[in-house]
Design an enzyme around this catalytic site. Sequence first.
Site, PDB file in Angstrom:
ATOM      1  N   CYS A 116       0.724  -1.207   0.014  1.00  0.00           N
ATOM      2  CA  CYS A 116       0.020   0.145   0.036  1.00  0.00           C
ATOM      3  C   CYS A 116       0.867   1.159  -0.029  1.00  0.00           C
ATOM      4  O   CYS A 116       0.445   2.457  -0.289  1.00  0.00           O
ATOM      5  CB  CYS A 116      -0.945  -0.039   1.198  1.00  0.00           C
ATOM      6  SG  CYS A 116      -2.129  -1.506   1.010  1.00  0.00           S
ATOM      7  N   HIS A 171      -3.594   7.167   1.560  1.00  0.00           N
ATOM      8  CA  HIS A 171      -3.900   5.750   1.174  1.00  0.00           C
ATOM      9  C   HIS A 171      -5.347   5.371   1.347  1.00  0.00           C
ATOM     10  O   HIS A 171      -5.949   5.798   2.582  1.00  0.00           O
ATOM     11  CB  HIS A 171      -3.055   4.859   1.659  1.00  0.00           C
ATOM     12  CG  HIS A 171      -3.279   3.416   1.516  1.00  0.00           C
ATOM     13  ND1 HIS A 171      -3.648   2.944   0.191  1.00  0.00           N
ATOM     14  CD2 HIS A 171      -3.547   2.418   2.394  1.00  0.00           C
ATOM     15  CE1 HIS A 171      -4.128   1.584   0.262  1.00  0.00           C
ATOM     16  NE2 HIS A 171      -3.867   1.275   1.626  1.00  0.00           N
ATOM     17  N   ASN A 183      -9.846  -0.800  -1.404  1.00  0.00           N
ATOM     18  CA  ASN A 183      -8.475  -0.665  -1.290  1.00  0.00           C
ATOM     19  C   ASN A 183      -7.902  -1.257  -2.424  1.00  0.00           C
ATOM     20  O   ASN A 183      -7.858  -2.447  -2.441  1.00  0.00           O
ATOM     21  CB  ASN A 183      -8.030  -1.259  -0.002  1.00  0.00           C
ATOM     22  CG  ASN A 183      -6.456  -0.945   0.321  1.00  0.00           C
ATOM     23  OD1 ASN A 183      -5.788  -0.436  -0.675  1.00  0.00           O
ATOM     24  ND2 ASN A 183      -6.026  -1.398   1.526  1.00  0.00           N
TER      25      ASN A 183
HETATM   26  N1  ACO Z   1     -18.534  -8.874   7.894  1.00  0.00           N
HETATM   27  C1  ACO Z   1     -18.875  -9.298   8.999  1.00  0.00           C
HETATM   28  N2  ACO Z   1     -18.351  -9.291  10.032  1.00  0.00           N
HETATM   29  C2  ACO Z   1     -17.143  -9.412  10.115  1.00  0.00           C
HETATM   30  C3  ACO Z   1     -16.332  -9.235   8.878  1.00  0.00           C
HETATM   31  C4  ACO Z   1     -17.039  -8.953   7.759  1.00  0.00           C
HETATM   32  N3  ACO Z   1     -16.700  -8.683   6.523  1.00  0.00           N
HETATM   33  N4  ACO Z   1     -15.001  -9.130   9.171  1.00  0.00           N
HETATM   34  C5  ACO Z   1     -14.838  -9.426  10.287  1.00  0.00           C
HETATM   35  N5  ACO Z   1     -16.100  -9.664  11.002  1.00  0.00           N
HETATM   36  C6  ACO Z   1     -16.530  -9.864  12.367  1.00  0.00           C
HETATM   37  C7  ACO Z   1     -15.459 -10.398  13.320  1.00  0.00           C
HETATM   38  O1  ACO Z   1     -15.439 -11.694  13.137  1.00  0.00           O
HETATM   39  C8  ACO Z   1     -15.748  -9.816  14.770  1.00  0.00           C
HETATM   40  O2  ACO Z   1     -16.565 -10.800  15.164  1.00  0.00           O
HETATM   41  P1  ACO Z   1     -16.504 -11.219  16.672  1.00  0.00           P
HETATM   42  O3  ACO Z   1     -16.527 -10.165  17.613  1.00  0.00           O
HETATM   43  O4  ACO Z   1     -17.674 -12.027  17.004  1.00  0.00           O
HETATM   44  O5  ACO Z   1     -15.080 -12.061  16.957  1.00  0.00           O
HETATM   45  C9  ACO Z   1     -16.407  -8.421  14.520  1.00  0.00           C
HETATM   46  O6  ACO Z   1     -16.646  -8.582  12.957  1.00  0.00           O
HETATM   47  C10 ACO Z   1     -15.283  -7.456  14.682  1.00  0.00           C
HETATM   48  O7  ACO Z   1     -14.246  -7.580  14.168  1.00  0.00           O
HETATM   49  P2  ACO Z   1     -13.017  -6.469  14.523  1.00  0.00           P
HETATM   50  O8  ACO Z   1     -11.588  -7.343  13.985  1.00  0.00           O
HETATM   51  O9  ACO Z   1     -12.860  -6.220  15.821  1.00  0.00           O
HETATM   52  O10 ACO Z   1     -13.352  -5.456  13.552  1.00  0.00           O
HETATM   53  P3  ACO Z   1     -12.820  -3.944  13.422  1.00  0.00           P
HETATM   54  O11 ACO Z   1     -13.743  -2.753  14.034  1.00  0.00           O
HETATM   55  O12 ACO Z   1     -11.474  -3.862  14.044  1.00  0.00           O
HETATM   56  O13 ACO Z   1     -12.759  -3.806  11.960  1.00  0.00           O
HETATM   57  C11 ACO Z   1     -11.225  -4.076  10.002  1.00  0.00           C
HETATM   58  C12 ACO Z   1     -12.104  -4.754  11.240  1.00  0.00           C
HETATM   59  C13 ACO Z   1     -12.268  -3.122   9.327  1.00  0.00           C
HETATM   60  C14 ACO Z   1     -10.707  -4.904   9.244  1.00  0.00           C
HETATM   61  C15 ACO Z   1     -10.335  -3.119  10.751  1.00  0.00           C
HETATM   62  O14 ACO Z   1      -9.649  -3.567  11.708  1.00  0.00           O
HETATM   63  C16 ACO Z   1      -9.485  -2.431   9.862  1.00  0.00           C
HETATM   64  O15 ACO Z   1     -10.038  -1.934   8.909  1.00  0.00           O
HETATM   65  N6  ACO Z   1      -8.139  -2.720   9.812  1.00  0.00           N
HETATM   66  C17 ACO Z   1      -7.299  -2.012   9.003  1.00  0.00           C
HETATM   67  C18 ACO Z   1      -7.013  -3.125   7.706  1.00  0.00           C
HETATM   68  C19 ACO Z   1      -6.368  -2.440   6.587  1.00  0.00           C
HETATM   69  O16 ACO Z   1      -7.042  -1.559   6.313  1.00  0.00           O
HETATM   70  N7  ACO Z   1      -5.887  -3.237   5.742  1.00  0.00           N
HETATM   71  C20 ACO Z   1      -5.426  -2.992   4.357  1.00  0.00           C
HETATM   72  C21 ACO Z   1      -4.011  -3.336   4.257  1.00  0.00           C
HETATM   73  S1  ACO Z   1      -3.046  -2.212   5.004  1.00  0.00           S
HETATM   74  C22 ACO Z   1      -3.670  -0.676   4.597  1.00  0.00           C
HETATM   75  O17 ACO Z   1      -3.843  -0.517   3.794  1.00  0.00           O
HETATM   76  C23 ACO Z   1      -3.507   0.293   5.764  1.00  0.00           C
END
Ligand code: ACO
Length: 333
Positions: free
Chosen positions: A115, A260, A290
């Site tokens: 990224c 980004h 993304n």
């Molecule tokens: N749909 C529904 N539920 C989901 C999904 C989905 N697609 N994905 C995860 N869940 C569930 C999880 O299983 C979890 O369930 P649980 O509480 O029963 O265990 C619940 O949702 C909450 O999950 P969390 O991981 O706590 O959710 P969070 O609020 O942290 O959001 C996310 C997750 C969106 C991935 C976030 O952490 C994020 O955006 N992180 C950055 C990731 C990123 O951008 N990566 C890209 C590459 S690096 C970069 O570009 C910066």
Amino acid sequence: MGARTRIVSTGMFVPRRIVTNKELESYMDTSDEWIQQRSGIKERRWVSPGETTCSMAVAAARQALERANLKADDIDMIVFGALITDYLFPGTGVLLQRELGFSKPVPALDIRNQCSGFVYALSLADAWVRSGQYKRILIVGSEVHSTSLDLTTRGRDVSVLFGDGAGAMIVEACDENSPHIFDSCLHSEGKFAEVLTVTKPSSNDFPRISDKLSLDTAIYPHMDGKLVFKNAVTRMCQVLIELLGRNNMKPSDLNFVVAHQANMRINQMVLSELGIPFEKTHHTLDRYGNTTMATIPITFDEAVQLGKIKRGDLVAFVAFGAGFTWGANLLRF
Ligand code: ACO
């Protein structure tokens, strides 16, 4: 007068096929509400058969060339970046060189910086132009994520975030009185390499490809989303402050920030932490998801076409991604 680097033009391409959050609901246990709330993404684009990392790169590069009224032979270096390339080797840079129809063997470099690939590539292109080695450089980021995601509930935390697309930028030498790139800051922290990764196929395996591979979930991206999120906010803020500070500028001096496009909440937190109003940015994440290295050139291109960024504006690009790698560029457009 020393040579500096200016942005000549940009181009972008996204596939026609729109994949809504609703469509993803039919592949995995997820919901439009969850995806929008957690990431800000409403839909993304996926390639159709025949569209590749290279074909999208060619379309974005051609648009940048046309807008600048340039031909391929006016370019003397290509810097290309993607996670998912047409071939394992050679890199896609040479395929792009072939498809654009150069009559001379210009060099083509492939970089792998996820990224933050674009901020790394722009820093590199700027250094080359300033050294006098190359006068005009084409930078392209192109990404096909859709064909290598785990589209089951197991992979839902990652698969809903990514999309396909390409962005291109042409930069060239200018004198220091013209608007130009001032500076770039780049960083990495390899101790987090496994926090967001695809580990298979791997050079660790003998043989590298076996019948078992298709059943191995390590062929899909794995991510500790919370750790990525936390580090993205902290590092993007830090690197912008570092870059502005060493150029005797502050966040309020910026006319625009192109961040980004990983998660709307990450960008909101970065802007709010730095006291930069939300109007000074633009988002494409809601429509394209993304697209890794392509997000910055795509978002910059759109903001310029919409008139949100104008010639003469002070602009920062900032990115964070797998590795971890992160960085920022500061420029007057
Ligand atoms: N749909 C529904 N539920 C989901 C999904 C989905 N697609 N994905 C995860 N869940 C569930 C999880 O299983 C979890 O369930 P649980 O509480 O029963 O265990 C619940 O949702 C909450 O999950 P969390 O991981 O706590 O959710 P969070 O609020 O942290 O959001 C996310 C997750 C969106 C991935 C976030 O952490 C994020 O955006 N992180 C950055 C990731 C990123 O951008 N990566 C890209 C590459 S690096 C970069 O570009 C910066």
